[in-house]
Write an enzyme that holds these catalytic residues in place. Structure first.
Site, short mmCIF file in Angstrom:
data_model
loop_
_atom_site.label_atom_id
_atom_site.label_comp_id
_atom_site.label_asym_id
_atom_site.label_seq_id
_atom_site.Cartn_x
_atom_site.Cartn_y
_atom_site.Cartn_z
N LYS A 45 0.84 -1.20 0.00
CA LYS A 45 0.00 0.00 0.00
C LYS A 45 0.88 1.25 0.00
CE LYS A 45 -4.54 0.28 2.23
NZ LYS A 45 -5.21 0.24 3.52
N ARG A 94 -17.99 0.42 9.88
CA ARG A 94 -18.60 1.72 9.57
C ARG A 94 -19.97 1.56 8.95
NH1 ARG A 94 -13.17 3.68 6.70
NH2 ARG A 94 -13.03 1.45 6.53
N SER A 132 -9.41 7.11 6.17
CA SER A 132 -8.11 7.77 5.99
C SER A 132 -7.96 8.25 4.54
CB SER A 132 -6.98 6.81 6.33
OG SER A 132 -7.07 6.42 7.68
#
Ligand code: ADP
Length: 168
Positions: A45, A94, A132
Site C-alpha cells: 500500500k 462503519r 483515511s
C-alpha cells in the site's frame, strides 16, 4: 485467584489516524485492560506517512493513558496477537460495505487461530463516513477537517501536503 489480563489488538493502516478510529479506541476502554493499536507494515500500500510517523501520531494523541500502546507489526496478525498474549482483535464496522471483507477476515483468522476472537465495534454515526483515504483527499483539496481529525494529525497533514502554508 487473579484473572488473566484482557489484552486486545486493534490493527489497521491508520494512514493517518482519524476520529473514527479514536472513537473505536475509546469504546475499547471499558472492555479491556490493555489495547495495542497495531500499525501494519504493508509494503504493497502506498502510504502518505511512514509506519514510524503513524505510530508516533497515535502515541501522541493517546497521551499517557496506560491502557493504550501504539506499535507496528508485520506478518500474520494472529501470530502477532498470540505473541502479545492477547485474545481479541478489534475491528471497526462503519457500514454494511465493510461487512463482507471484515467477515471473511474474521473467519480466516479464526481458522488460523481458534483461540482468538474478532470483536466488531461501531463508531458514532457522525464518524461512520470517515476514512483515511477521504481525509487525505479532502485535505489535499483544501477542505475543512475540523472535528474529524485530531490536531496533531492536521499539523502533520499541513507539513506534508501544504508545506508552504498554502491554504489551497
Ligand atoms: P481506513 O484507512 O479505511 O481508515 P484502516 O485500515 O486504518 O482503515 O482501519 C483500521 C480499522 O478501523 C478497520 O477495522 C476499519 O474498519 C476501522 N475504521 C476505519 N475508519 C473507521 C470509522 N470511521 N469508524 C469506525 N471504524 C473505522
Amino acid at each position: 485467584m487473579t484473572s488473566a489480563r484482557r489484552i486486545a489488538v486493534y490493527p489497521g493502516s491508520f494512514d493517518p489516524v482519524h476520529e473514527g478510529h479514536l472513537d473505536i479506541m475509546r469504546r475499547c476502554k471499558p472492555l479491556f485492560d490493555e489495547v495495542v493499536v497495531a500499525v501494519l507494515e504493508n509494503e504493497e500500500k502506498a502510504a502518505l506517512f511512514s509506519v514510524e510517523e503513524r505510530v508516533e501520531m497515535i502515541s501522541e494523541i493517546l497521551g499517557d493513558d496506560p491502557i493504550f500502546t501504539a506499535r507496528s507489526f508485520s506478518g500474520l496478525l494472529v501470530d502477532y496477537v498470540e505473541s502479545l498474549g492477547a485474545r481479541a482483535i478489534i475491528r471497526g464496522l462503519r457500514a454494511v460495505s465493510d461487512f463482507e471483507y471484515e467477515f471473511q477476515m474474521a473467519l480466516m483468522n479464526r481458522r488460523l487461530d481458534p483461540n482468538i476472537e474478532t470483536v466488531f465495534l461501531t463508531p458514532r454515526e457522525e464518524y461512520s463516513f470517515v476514512s483515511s483515504r477521504l481525509v487525505k483527499e479532502v485535505f489535499r483539496l483544501g477542505g475543512d477537517l475540523t472535528g474529524l481529525v485530531p490536531q496533531p494529525v492536521l499539523d502533520r497533514l499541513q507539513e506534508r501536503l501544504r508545506p508552504n502554508g498554502a491554504k489551497v
